[in-house]
Design a protein around this motif. Sequence first.
Motif, PDB file in Angstrom:
ATOM      1  N   MET A   1       0.957  -1.430  -0.192  1.00 35.13           N
ATOM      2  CA  MET A   1       0.533   0.162  -0.274  1.00 35.13           C
ATOM      3  C   MET A   1       0.683   1.026   0.337  1.00 35.13           C
ATOM      4  N   LYS A   2       0.522   2.264  -0.638  1.00 37.08           N
ATOM      5  CA  LYS A   2       1.363   3.791  -0.946  1.00 37.08           C
ATOM      6  C   LYS A   2       0.914   4.116   0.300  1.00 37.08           C
ATOM      7  N   THR A   3       2.099   5.157   0.292  1.00 34.67           N
ATOM      8  CA  THR A   3       1.744   5.967   1.804  1.00 34.67           C
ATOM      9  C   THR A   3       1.156   7.691   1.458  1.00 34.67           C
ATOM     10  N   VAL A   4       0.186   8.067   1.822  1.00 34.62           N
ATOM     11  CA  VAL A   4       0.322   9.960   2.764  1.00 34.62           C
ATOM     12  C   VAL A   4       0.829  10.472   3.195  1.00 34.62           C
ATOM     13  N   PHE A   5       1.647  11.362   3.418  1.00 36.08           N
ATOM     14  CA  PHE A   5       2.258  11.607   4.708  1.00 36.08           C
ATOM     15  C   PHE A   5       2.415  13.226   4.739  1.00 36.08           C
ATOM     16  N   SER A   6       1.517  14.249   5.499  1.00 27.45           N
ATOM     17  CA  SER A   6       1.329  15.712   5.662  1.00 27.45           C
ATOM     18  C   SER A   6       1.562  16.165   7.478  1.00 27.45           C
ATOM     19  N   GLY A   7       1.543  17.291   7.282  1.00 29.27           N
ATOM     20  CA  GLY A   7       1.878  18.365   7.922  1.00 29.27           C
ATOM     21  C   GLY A   7       2.087  19.696   8.624  1.00 29.27           C
ATOM     22  N   VAL A   8       1.479  19.751   9.179  1.00 25.80           N
ATOM     23  CA  VAL A   8       1.317  21.335  10.155  1.00 25.80           C
ATOM     24  C   VAL A   8       1.828  21.697  11.470  1.00 25.80           C
ATOM     25  N   GLN A   9       2.408  23.184  11.326  1.00 26.04           N
ATOM     26  CA  GLN A   9       2.862  23.189  12.125  1.00 26.04           C
ATOM     27  C   GLN A   9       2.251  24.245  13.406  1.00 26.04           C
ATOM     28  N   PRO A  10       2.449  23.957  14.243  1.00 29.41           N
ATOM     29  CA  PRO A  10       1.240  24.032  15.205  1.00 29.41           C
ATOM     30  C   PRO A  10       2.354  26.065  16.472  1.00 29.41           C
ATOM     31  N   THR A  11       2.563  26.603  14.932  1.00 28.35           N
ATOM     32  CA  THR A  11       2.989  27.653  16.206  1.00 28.35           C
ATOM     33  C   THR A  11       1.628  28.945  15.822  1.00 28.35           C
ATOM     34  N   ASN A  12       0.816  29.209  15.191  1.00 25.92           N
ATOM     35  CA  ASN A  12      -0.563  30.124  15.679  1.00 25.92           C
ATOM     36  C   ASN A  12      -1.870  29.407  15.258  1.00 25.92           C
ATOM     37  N   LYS A  13      -2.887  29.492  14.904  1.00 22.95           N
ATOM     38  CA  LYS A  13      -4.570  28.937  14.873  1.00 22.95           C
ATOM     39  C   LYS A  13      -4.234  28.649  13.745  1.00 22.95           C
ATOM     40  N   LEU A  14      -5.248  27.952  13.301  1.00 27.58           N
ATOM     41  CA  LEU A  14      -4.916  27.728  11.473  1.00 27.58           C
ATOM     42  C   LEU A  14      -5.668  28.597  10.624  1.00 27.58           C
ATOM     43  N   THR A  15      -5.463  29.158   9.431  1.00 27.04           N
ATOM     44  CA  THR A  15      -5.816  29.881   8.721  1.00 27.04           C
ATOM     45  C   THR A  15      -7.726  29.028   7.871  1.00 27.04           C
ATOM     46  N   ILE A  16      -8.538  29.058   6.344  1.00 24.84           N
ATOM     47  CA  ILE A  16      -8.367  28.776   5.266  1.00 24.84           C
ATOM     48  C   ILE A  16      -7.912  28.078   4.467  1.00 24.84           C
ATOM     49  N   GLY A  17      -6.227  28.869   4.918  1.00 26.36           N
ATOM     50  CA  GLY A  17      -5.309  28.806   3.599  1.00 26.36           C
ATOM     51  C   GLY A  17      -5.215  27.006   3.846  1.00 26.36           C
ATOM     52  N   ASN A  18      -4.384  27.312   5.325  1.00 32.73           N
ATOM     53  CA  ASN A  18      -3.828  25.666   5.516  1.00 32.73           C
ATOM     54  C   ASN A  18      -5.011  24.959   5.519  1.00 32.73           C
ATOM     55  N   SER A  38       1.156  14.447  10.627  1.00 31.61           N
ATOM     56  CA  SER A  38       1.759  14.777  12.140  1.00 31.61           C
ATOM     57  C   SER A  38       1.676  16.318  11.942  1.00 31.61           C
ATOM     58  N   VAL A  39       1.730  15.946  13.738  1.00 37.76           N
ATOM     59  CA  VAL A  39       1.758  18.407  13.926  1.00 37.76           C
ATOM     60  C   VAL A  39       2.494  17.919  14.699  1.00 37.76           C
ATOM     61  N   VAL A  40       3.521  18.614  13.316  1.00 41.76           N
ATOM     62  CA  VAL A  40       4.526  18.885  13.765  1.00 41.76           C
ATOM     63  C   VAL A  40       5.053  19.723  14.597  1.00 41.76           C
ATOM     64  N   ASP A  41       5.474  19.759  15.449  1.00 37.97           N
ATOM     65  CA  ASP A  41       6.074  20.365  16.765  1.00 37.97           C
ATOM     66  C   ASP A  41       7.510  20.673  16.401  1.00 37.97           C
ATOM     67  N   LEU A  42       8.059  19.172  16.488  1.00 34.32           N
ATOM     68  CA  LEU A  42      10.286  20.078  16.680  1.00 34.32           C
ATOM     69  C   LEU A  42      10.232  20.947  15.699  1.00 34.32           C
ATOM     70  N   HIS A  43       9.823  21.144  14.222  1.00 32.99           N
ATOM     71  CA  HIS A  43       9.295  22.500  13.273  1.00 32.99           C
ATOM     72  C   HIS A  43       9.437  23.408  14.500  1.00 32.99           C
ATOM     73  N   SER A  44       7.851  23.711  14.546  1.00 30.38           N
ATOM     74  CA  SER A  44       7.449  25.238  15.605  1.00 30.38           C
ATOM     75  C   SER A  44       8.715  25.589  16.735  1.00 30.38           C
ATOM     76  N   LEU A  45       9.806  24.730  16.713  1.00 32.69           N
ATOM     77  CA  LEU A  45      10.538  25.544  17.863  1.00 32.69           C
ATOM     78  C   LEU A  45      11.721  26.427  17.088  1.00 32.69           C
TER      79      LEU A  45
END
Length: 328
Positions: A1-18, A38-45
């Motif tokens: 099975m193929k894999t899909v991956f994506s993530g969002v940085q928790p730097t603020n509230k999310l917009t309708i752009g996200n 994933s919620v990419v919290d390490l990126h938000s550092l």
Amino acid sequence: MKTVFSGVQPTNKLTIGNYLGAMKNWVDYHKDYRAIFSVVDLHSLTSKISPEERKRNSFEIVTLYIALGLDPAKNIIYYQSDVKEHSELAWILNCYAYMGELSRMTQFKDKSTGQENVNLGLFAYPVLMASDILLYQTNIVPVGEDQTQHLELTRDIAIRFNNLYGDIFQIPEKLTPKLTARIKGLQNPEKKMSKSSEEPNDSVFILDSPELITKKIKRAVTDSEGSVYYDVEKKPGVSNLLTIYAGVTKKTIEEATKDFEGANYGTFKKIVCEALIEDLSPIQKEFEKLIKDEAYIKEVLIKNSEKASAIAKETIYKVKEAVGLPVR
Ligand code: TYM
């Protein structure tokens, strides 16, 4: 099975752009793919936000993932920092990424220009992102257009590594929506809508109340022509509102434009507002319900991070063996 991956940085509230650029399209992937979000919290550092904010945003985003319709039994939803292999692979790949290519990243240039003491994490950010993706042998990465350069770098690093050591990483493909890959700001329709815009009416947040959404759309910049059609160069504000409308109603831009034949900007904005509120309100209701059940969200996070770790460990094993680090 193929894999899909994506993530969002928790730097603020999310917009309708996200939402329109990425998350709205994530919901159905699990039918055909192993779906990992994933919620990419390490990126938000790499951004200066308080620990409390980081914690709160991360928790809200996971809750929002579920409220959007990502079933945690069918999608792997987890915090990046709960799977230590992200950091481990990032260090290894740092040693295969070049200073020159990282210096060319436009997001790095934008975020570092005029700043004193730019942190090393901000520079190495795209390598951590490459690690997120390559760790799960990802085939497709559904993101907005602003991630294009990072995805190209991810592919370059993976190809470079494979050329040295054999078939270690799957080479991922970027997937951006045709129309909504770059939602612009309501006040600055030449620029992308951003989570961290300084201008309070520029971004609509997914969890904004109907009143606030109405206020922001009413104030959105248009032009003096008075007729509704799509022309990004000539009419950036109107074209952006049309894109938002088409995005939430799942119409083409032609169908969307047809809905506003003969309409003035007042009527146009009112209908865009109604469509947006109608699309967001079930998500908001579900969010309000879920956010109260902290124990459930925590349980989802624990279970799913275990699933993610199991996959990540397989890749790390291959990588370590390839470069001559001990494996047991
Ligand atoms: P982030 O947190 O800035 O944004 C999350 C997602 O939203 C998309 N996006 C937009 N799409 C359309 N119009 C906009 N105005 C808009 N603003 C944001 C982004 O393209 C993204 O898909 N580096 C990433 C997070 C990340 C990641 C990853 C993504 C880290 N590792 C691995 C995919 C795979 C970021 O900062 O996204």
